[in-house]
Design a protein around this motif. Structure first.
Motif, PDB file in Angstrom:
ATOM      1  N   LYS A  50       9.608  -1.518  -1.921  1.00 59.61           N
ATOM      2  CA  LYS A  50       8.690  -0.570  -1.278  1.00 59.61           C
ATOM      3  C   LYS A  50       7.554  -1.337  -0.607  1.00 59.61           C
ATOM      4  O   LYS A  50       6.764  -2.017  -1.265  1.00 59.61           O
ATOM      5  CB  LYS A  50       8.110   0.397  -2.304  1.00 59.61           C
TER       6      LYS A  50
ATOM      7  N   ASP B   8       3.983  -2.080   1.364  1.00 57.46           N
ATOM      8  CA  ASP B   8       2.641  -1.510   1.339  1.00 57.46           C
ATOM      9  C   ASP B   8       2.281  -1.040   2.749  1.00 57.46           C
ATOM     10  O   ASP B   8       3.124  -1.059   3.659  1.00 57.46           O
ATOM     11  CB  ASP B   8       1.625  -2.511   0.777  1.00 57.46           C
ATOM     12  N   SER B   9       1.052  -0.643   2.957  1.00 58.55           N
ATOM     13  CA  SER B   9       0.633  -0.105   4.259  1.00 58.55           C
ATOM     14  C   SER B   9       0.681  -1.152   5.375  1.00 58.55           C
ATOM     15  O   SER B   9       0.670  -0.801   6.544  1.00 58.55           O
ATOM     16  CB  SER B   9      -0.779   0.481   4.158  1.00 58.55           C
ATOM     17  N   ARG B  10       0.763  -2.427   5.002  1.00 62.30           N
ATOM     18  CA  ARG B  10       0.838  -3.500   6.002  1.00 62.30           C
ATOM     19  C   ARG B  10       2.266  -4.013   6.179  1.00 62.30           C
ATOM     20  O   ARG B  10       2.484  -4.998   6.867  1.00 62.30           O
ATOM     21  CB  ARG B  10      -0.099  -4.635   5.597  1.00 62.30           C
TER      22      ARG B  10
END
Length: 109
Positions: free
Chosen positions: A54, A56-58
């Protein structure tokens, strides 16, 4: 006059408090366990079915972060849990970490 009756609120016992806390995982998500460099927590979360890749936002996967931290034990736990090594190989090579790159390449299909 009749004596006053004082009622004391029931406080949870130590056993009740422990039960209320539950025996859940130490961290809520895999990335937090990786950032804490805690391979035991990583293994626990993977056993609970957390998504090993999964991002992350980056767009960084947990394995990419473990690689950037030069954290071989956590990286190995993620790899054993099925993490895709390909994105992390580039991170290891950019950092000049030959040991990590070799580990990742052993898991590359």
């Amino acid at each position: 006059p009749a004596p006053a009756v004082v009622r004391v609120a029931n406080r949870p016992s130590a056993a009740t408090s422990e039960a209320m806390r539950g025996s859940g995982p130490k961290y809520n998500d895999l990335m937090t366990a990786v950032l804490a460099k805690d391979p035991a927590a990583v293994n626990e979360l993977l056993r609970l079915g957390r998504w090993v890749d999964k991002p992350d936002s980056r767009g960084r996967t947990p394995l990419m972060v473990a690689t950037a931290q030069d954290d071989v034990p956590t990286a190995e736990a993620l790899l054993r849990g099925g993490a895709s090594p390909r994105p992390a190989v580039r991170v290891a090579e950019q950092r000049g970490n030959g040991e990590m790159a070799a580990l990742l390449k052993r898991y590359t299909r």
